[in-house]
Design an enzyme around this catalytic site. Structure first.
Site, PDB file in Angstrom:
ATOM      1  N   CYS A 210      20.868 -60.520  -5.701  1.00 16.08           N
ATOM      2  CA  CYS A 210      19.577 -61.098  -5.620  1.00 16.08           C
ATOM      3  C   CYS A 210      19.115 -61.382  -7.010  1.00 16.08           C
ATOM      4  O   CYS A 210      18.198 -62.253  -7.182  1.00 16.08           O
ATOM      5  CB  CYS A 210      18.643 -60.241  -4.863  1.00 16.08           C
ATOM      6  SG  CYS A 210      18.339 -58.537  -5.635  1.00 16.08           S
ATOM      7  N   MET A 211      19.604 -60.938  -8.161  1.00 15.44           N
ATOM      8  CA  MET A 211      18.912 -61.009  -9.447  1.00 15.44           C
ATOM      9  C   MET A 211      19.951 -61.722 -10.297  1.00 15.44           C
ATOM     10  O   MET A 211      19.539 -61.724 -11.610  1.00 15.44           O
ATOM     11  CB  MET A 211      18.388 -59.797  -9.880  1.00 15.44           C
ATOM     12  CG  MET A 211      17.169 -59.437  -9.289  1.00 15.44           C
ATOM     13  SD  MET A 211      15.928 -60.870  -9.678  1.00 15.44           S
ATOM     14  CE  MET A 211      15.410 -61.339  -8.027  1.00 15.44           C
TER      15      MET A 211
ATOM     16  N   LYS B 104       3.805 -53.872   4.911  1.00 13.25           N
ATOM     17  CA  LYS B 104       5.047 -52.914   4.679  1.00 13.25           C
ATOM     18  C   LYS B 104       4.519 -51.628   3.849  1.00 13.25           C
ATOM     19  O   LYS B 104       4.732 -50.492   3.900  1.00 13.25           O
ATOM     20  CB  LYS B 104       6.234 -53.526   3.855  1.00 13.25           C
ATOM     21  CG  LYS B 104       6.983 -54.513   4.773  1.00 13.25           C
ATOM     22  CD  LYS B 104       8.305 -55.146   4.023  1.00 13.25           C
ATOM     23  CE  LYS B 104       8.030 -55.958   2.965  1.00 13.25           C
ATOM     24  NZ  LYS B 104       7.372 -56.912   2.874  1.00 13.25           N
TER      25      LYS B 104
ATOM     26  N   MET C  48      14.556 -65.695  -4.537  1.00 15.15           N
ATOM     27  CA  MET C  48      15.954 -65.959  -3.856  1.00 15.15           C
ATOM     28  C   MET C  48      16.542 -67.317  -4.260  1.00 15.15           C
ATOM     29  O   MET C  48      17.485 -67.772  -4.050  1.00 15.15           O
ATOM     30  CB  MET C  48      16.310 -65.221  -2.578  1.00 15.15           C
ATOM     31  CG  MET C  48      15.877 -63.828  -2.575  1.00 15.15           C
ATOM     32  SD  MET C  48      16.874 -62.878  -4.037  1.00 15.15           S
ATOM     33  CE  MET C  48      15.911 -61.792  -4.539  1.00 15.15           C
TER      34      MET C  48
ATOM     35  N   GLY D 161      13.097 -58.952  -6.054  1.00  8.97           N
ATOM     36  CA  GLY D 161      13.177 -58.518  -4.868  1.00  8.97           C
ATOM     37  C   GLY D 161      13.080 -57.028  -4.522  1.00  8.97           C
ATOM     38  O   GLY D 161      12.201 -56.691  -3.570  1.00  8.97           O
ATOM     39  N   GLN D 162      13.783 -56.411  -5.206  1.00  8.50           N
ATOM     40  CA  GLN D 162      14.155 -55.031  -5.058  1.00  8.50           C
ATOM     41  C   GLN D 162      12.988 -54.175  -5.921  1.00  8.50           C
ATOM     42  O   GLN D 162      12.669 -54.591  -7.124  1.00  8.50           O
ATOM     43  CB  GLN D 162      15.279 -54.372  -4.966  1.00  8.50           C
ATOM     44  CG  GLN D 162      16.405 -55.312  -4.141  1.00  8.50           C
ATOM     45  CD  GLN D 162      17.508 -54.308  -4.120  1.00  8.50           C
ATOM     46  OE1 GLN D 162      17.800 -53.351  -3.459  1.00  8.50           O
ATOM     47  NE2 GLN D 162      18.501 -54.816  -4.959  1.00  8.50           N
TER      48      GLN D 162
HETATM   49  S1  SF4 Z   1       5.250 -53.558  -3.527  1.00  6.50           S
HETATM   50 FE1  SF4 Z   1       5.675 -55.306  -1.914  1.00  6.50          FE
HETATM   51  S2  SF4 Z   1       6.123 -54.463  -0.024  1.00  6.50           S
HETATM   52 FE2  SF4 Z   1       5.073 -52.864  -1.668  1.00  6.50          FE
HETATM   53  S3  SF4 Z   1       2.883 -53.271  -0.815  1.00  6.50           S
HETATM   54 FE3  SF4 Z   1       3.277 -54.516  -2.677  1.00  6.50          FE
HETATM   55  S4  SF4 Z   1       3.838 -56.414  -1.924  1.00  6.50           S
HETATM   56 FE4  SF4 Z   1       3.999 -55.050  -0.304  1.00  6.50          FE
END
Ligand code: SF4
Lengths: 78, 775
Positions: free
Chosen positions: B180-181, B91, B364, B401-402
């Site tokens: 999420c948190m 990503k 999560m 998560g975010q």
């Molecule tokens: S912050 Fe998360 S989504 Fe972005 S490169 Fe690192 S592991 Fe991948």
């Protein structure tokens, strides 16, 4: 016009052989890892048929253990 | 035309190479492809590399964005960032490819007679401000609400809080980090009195064991997982995956232990039982640094509107706690957790052995839990009993998560009960906010109002008549969207959505505001390890796209609050951050000054005398501790952390004869949450084009289901049709199905349950009962 990338795993001790065999095949770029037995192969062909033939050629190499596709794209012709 | 095509092909080829490199790096951490990455970048141009954090997950990898002639053309991992040391996941490498998506929101759209009409931004902001004011005049200030994001930048969150709480005077502000948190926050506050992990990612370099609790790190925190794998390969560190489903993480771990959903509560207690029973308690640590408490039980699950709960802690002693644990012998717990006595004893031994260093990771699986606060407390209990905490390689570590769930949602405090420092219920915290914001203290209400789920219930009931959402997509991500989508569609509520791309949420908006994407604005994020990361604007956004913070300021000015928002368009990020920093002054949360943040690839707070504090509460590393003590949990008035007596209680909805499967939902490595960005990145979309429902092969065989076959997953709330996935990405246990939630065309949250943890108010997306039929 397919563009694909693969991870190619050589047979034990055959990394250099696989690299040189891959280099002799047209329409494919070869990026060997410096420190692991793994080679990235990127293919760029004109059409699906050519792509299929190329894949079959690579898969036919004796020095290859496994070919795993990572990404595949089709770009418009014009 | 030909040139463009060639460039596009070259670009795609580079992306194909990068995907392969990323895939290789997941399998062989530390793999080197010489200078290939650099070699593949555009030649001849004036490529300038600009630093910032990745747009996506809470790992907070440092990225370098290659900018050529005003366009972002390449991404690479920032080798100076100690988070990722140059590595990125799939990503991260492809993030900039979404900016130019054809359906990018470039101008404001206002719904007129059922159709969206392109409208100059100034006019759209007039409409928003007028509507907000008119609603407040007619129905009171608590009829307007704002719902923001853990993807908003720190300045954006700060301005949202100041506008809602300081200027308007309502606590109707909450954010998607509630989803999420929130349980992590209440877990930290109840145990330690201070939010966010005590350790940092450097723990990975020191731990002997990594125990992951319901956390598929290989897909959700891939760069950290790569770092763990590297330690596994390099020095034999062990990874133990404790989960309800077999995933890529389980496959890469040394040991995978599966448990029946919800019974993590019982297993954690059983581990503590074993630690005590075997004499593995670190007595000196417990005597000097720990109190024991219990709270209320049978709290319910928040299923009814206007549900309220306040815990009542009572002090207990070690003997009471020990007696309570008698119900959690490994033999008793093995019966319903489906974890063998041997595995429970093994886990207890790993934690109990004084010669091993252990880090627990979770995200999560533990937070999205109707007893989320409890399970956070219980894992802290294990680390407190053994004294394995606040030291390099030893500690509990709640991952986010975010990208700025910590920096924005938790630290700025974009929750209904929070202020940038402290909580609205505390008079001192309100006074500090009033002083810095320059508003009368009476204006900041002392009572929290709506948490996320309740906020959308209030929209549905007609109590909230104006809502503004930013950088979030609640109509895909809320639980039980089958209720909240029709709720948002009601005429009774005026909906403003500010985002980068159209989403199912913007589909119900009255006004859509075109937001700048990450690198089209300056900003700051805060990652899981308390690291604040700054970036400067790198490229111009298209059309009239504008940073969310600036849109808030423009609306605030139009509503007559201009004097509270005296920032300039060019420098508002710096001006806001410098104002915000005052809230955290001191050794416990001091933040690095902007000039340091601009120079470094992120800085961990507390930042004291020019130094980051990597391990909090340990006087060796943390200058905020009482130097006379070795450990000082200074979040609590007496400096002692709390071991909580929390029982096992069942989930609110369990499989029965009509709905015989557990439904578990989650994410996949390719997609960022609801997919609004990553589904517009061709390589990611192609790699994972749609959602699916995973079944155990035995269940599939019993029902005569084959791979790819369309299945209807139905709960008491709704249904969703998806193709079957058998023996592919993950393997659920028998009697369980798993569905990822990224796909707006297959809305699994129409099916989920909106039960939540009564303390944190965070919903449980991991457990409800469904049936599965051929569609
Ligand atoms: S912050 Fe998360 S989504 Fe972005 S490169 Fe690192 S592991 Fe991948």
């Amino acid at each position: 016009m397919p563009i694909k990338s693969y991870l190619a795993y050589p047979q034990d001790g055959k990394k250099d052989v696989l690299i040189s065999e891959l280099l002799n095949i047209s329409y494919c770029d070869v990026i060997p890892s410096e420190n692991e037995d793994l080679i990235i192969v990127v293919t760029e062909t004109e059409n699906q048929k050519q792509d299929d033939t190329l894949k079959a050629t690579i898969e036919g190499l004796d020095s290859l253990k496994l070919l795993a596709m990572v990404s595949g794209f089709n770009t418009p012709k014009n | 035309m030909h040139d463009t095509l060639l460039n596009r092909r070259n670009f795609i080829k580079k992306m194909a190479i990068m995907s392969a490199m990323t895939a290789a790096a997941t399998m062989f951490p530390g793999i080197i492809f010489a200078d290939e990455q650099e070699k593949n970048l555009p030649e001849g141009g004036d490529l300038e590399w600009k630093k910032g954090p990745c747009r996506f997950c809470g790992v907070g990898c440092g990225v370098l964005i290659g900018v050529d002639k005003g366009k972002a053309v390449a991404v690479k991992g920032d080798p100076n960032s100690s988070v990722n040391k140059g590595l990125l996941c799939v990503k991260g490498y492809h993030q900039i490819m979404c900016i130019q998506a054809e359906d990018r929101l470039t101008h404001a759209l206002v719904k007129k007679n059922g159709k969206y009409v392109q409208t100059p931004l100034n006019e759209a902001l007039d409409i928003v401000a007028n509507k907000m004011k008119e609603t407040m005049d007619k129905h009171g200030k608590d009829a307007v609400a704002m719902y923001t994001s853990g993807q908003s930048t720190i300045p954006e969150g700060y301005v949202a809080s100041k506008l809602m709480k300081g200027a308007i005077g309502t606590n109707n502000l909450d954010c998607n980090a509630r989803l999420c948190m929130a349980s992590a926050v209440t877990g930290f506050l109840t145990t330690f009195g201070a939010d966010e992990p005590m350790g940092c990612y450097e723990d990975i370099d020191h731990a002997d064991y990594f125990i992951t609790w319901g956390n598929n790190m290989a897909e959700m925190h891939p760069v950290l997982f790569s770092r763990m794998l590297e330690e596994k390969n390099r020095r034999g560190a062990k990874i133990i995956d404790f989960a309800t489903r077999t995933t890529r993480s389980s496959m890469a771990s040394d040991r995978s232990i599966l448990f029946e959903p919800q019974t993590d509560l019982a297993v954690a207690n059983a581990i503590c039982y074993e630690i005590i029973n075997n004499g593995w308690v670190n007595k000196a640590f417990v005597e000097n640094h720990v109190n024991f408490s219990k709270g209320l039980t049978n709290m319910g699950y928040g299923l009814e509107d206007n549900y309220a709960f306040t815990d009542k802690p009572t002090k207990i002693d070690f003997e009471d706690y020990k007696a309570f644990l008698e119900d959690y012998t490994p033999e008793k717990v093995a019966k319903y957790s489906k974890v063998s006595v041997k595995d429970i004893k093994f886990l207890a031994h790993v934690y109990g052995d004084p010669n091993t260093k252990v880090v627990s990771y979770w995200c999560m699986g533990m937070n999205q839990h109707t007893r989320g606060t409890w399970i956070n407390n219980l894992v802290y209990n294990i680390h407190l009993l053994t004294g394995k905490i606040s030291q390099p390689g030893n500690g509990p570590f709640s991952l986010t998560g975010q990208p700025s769930a910590c920096g924005t949602a938790r630290e700025v405090g974009t929750f209904t009960h929070k202020l940038p420092h402290g909580v609205v219920t505390n008079a001192k915290d309100r006074a500090l906010a009033a002083k810095i914001w320059k508003v009368p203290v009476e204006r900041i209400p002392s009572k929290p109002t709506y948490h996320a789920t309740e906020m959308f219930r209030a929209v549905d009931r007609g109590d909230i008549k104006f809502i503004w959402t930013q950088a979030t997509n609640p109509l895909v991500s809320l639980p039980k969207t089958s209720r909240y989508r029709p709720g948002m569609e009601k005429e009774s509520c005026f909906v403003v959505v500010s985002d980068v791309f159209p989403t199912p949420t913007s589909d119900v908006a009255d006004v859509i505001l075109p937001a700048s994407w990450h690198i089209e604005k300056s900003g700051l994020y805060g990652n899981s390890e308390r690291r604040t990361q700054h970036w400067d604007k790198m490229v111009d956004g298209p059309g009239e796209t504008t940073p969310d913070a600036w849109m808030f300021i423009e609306v605030a000015k139009r509503m007559g609050y201009g004097d509270l928002f005296p920032y300039s368009r060019e420098n508002h990020v710096e001006e806001i951050f410098n104002e915000y920093r005052q809230f955290h002054e001191g050794a416990k949360h001091g933040m690095a000054p902007l000039e340091v943040l601009k120079r470094e690839s992120g800085v961990i707070w507390p930042y004291v005398d020019g130094k980051s504090t990597q391990w909090r509460f340990n006087s060796k590393y943390d200058p905020a501790c009482d130097p006379k003590k070795d450990f000082d949990f200074y979040g609590k008035p007496d400096g002692r952390a709390v071991i909580w007596q929390r029982p096992y209680e069942p989930a609110p909805e369990v499989p029965d004869s009509e709905y015989p499967f557990w439904l578990n939902t989650g994410r996949v490595i390719e997609h960022w949450h609801t997919g609004s960005m990553t589904r517009r990145i061709p390589v990611l979309h192609k790699a994972m084009p749609h959602a699916y429902v995973e079944l155990h092969p035995d269940d599939a065989a019993r029902l005569g289901i084959v791979n790819g076959e369309k299945l209807k997953v139905t709960s008491r709330r709704g249904s969703c049709v998806l193709p079957a996935s058998i023996n592919e990405r993950g393997l659920p246990t028998k009697g369980q199905v798993f569905v990822p939630f990224f796909d707006e065309n297959m809305l699994i949250n129409d099916v989920t349950l909106d039960a939540f943890c009564p303390i944190s108010k965070e919903p449980d997306y991991k457990k409800c009962a469904v049936k599965v039929e051929k569609a």
